[in-house]
Design an enzyme around this catalytic site. Structure first.
Site: not given
Ligand code: PGA
Length: 248
Positions: A93, A167
């Site tokens: 992450h 992401e």
């Molecule tokens: P967010 O985070 O939905 O707050 O942007 C997503 C993540 O970090 O997995």
């Protein structure tokens, strides 16, 4: 309808009592085929196991150590997470990568997850800026392949189910999301690269980064997207239930 995976990443947002209340009022999916995966804070994992024992909700860890048992102060052993009932483990992450963005380290973490028999949710997209434009897809696929190659150098067996979470770093917690064409393009490329490396695996590509009740329906309906990874918006149980309801 094919199976969709909704992942609630609670990060470190909730105090113990609030997290417990959240878990006691766990949102429900509307389709038997949809899967809800909760990633609570590490200290809540044993409690999560108890609270979710009679539900169809899966849970997992937000991270794990890159090494096995031994002199690794502060590390959580992947095998122990599996022993505490975690089915999934998030790896790579972006908020973890600000501490350690080393591809080898992330590959070693992935190997530990596989050795422990958990299913990885591998985050891809760190550090990619909007203006990187056309070459982003190949950068991301190369990164994914490098991490997996490192993991497989530990002679671990591939998981039957791999979740890749696209992401973009700049979309996390900012309220910004990429346009649909971009997400579809990246998801297609990730599916193809994963298929080439692990032909007999089921790969899901989920999107994460500022998912909320306003954009969730559009995002889940994109071709090649198999689910959503939701951070901030998932920490309010009612909001997460709204999002799930809106997915149709
Ligand atoms: P967010 O985070 O939905 O707050 O942007 C997503 C993540 O970090 O997995």
């Amino acid at each position: 309808m094919h199976k969709r995976i909704i992942i609630a990443n609670l990060k470190a947002y909730l105090a113990p009592h609030d997290e417990q209340t959240w878990l006691q009022n766990i949102p429900r999916t509307n389709h038997a085929d949809d899967r809800l995966v909760v990633l609570p804070s590490s200290l809540s994992i044993p409690h999560t196991r108890e609270l979710l024992s009679n539900t169809t909700t899966f849970f997992g860890s937000q991270s794990c150590g890159a090494y096995g048992r031994g002199a690794y102060t502060g590390q959580i052993v992947a095998e122990d997470l599996a022993a505490y009932g975690c089915t999934y483990c998030l790896v790579g992450h972006s908020e973890q990568r600000t501490l350690n963005n080393n591809i080898e380290y992330i590959g070693d973490q992935l190997a530990q997850v596989l050795k422990a028999g958990m299913r990885p949710i591998l985050c891809i997209g760190y550090g990619m800026r909007k203006e990187d434009g056309i070459s982003i897809a190949s950068l991301l696929c190369d990164e994914m392949l490098a991490i997996m190659t490192r993991a497989f150098s530990h002679e671990v067996h591939p998981t039957p189910e791999l979740i890749l979470a696209y992401e973009p770093h700049w979309a996390i917690g900012t309220g910004l999301t990429p346009d649909s064409e971009h997400i579809i393009h990246i998801a297609d490329k990730l599916h193809a690269a994963a298929q080439q490396l692990l032909p007999s695996n089921r790969t899901f590509v989920v999107y994460g980064g500022s998912v909320n009740s306003h954009n969730c329906k559009e995002l889940i309906d994109l071709p090649s997207i198999d689910g959503l990874l939701i951070g901030k918006a998932s920490t309010n149980g009612q909001e997460l239930q709204n999002i799930i309801n809106l997915l149709g």
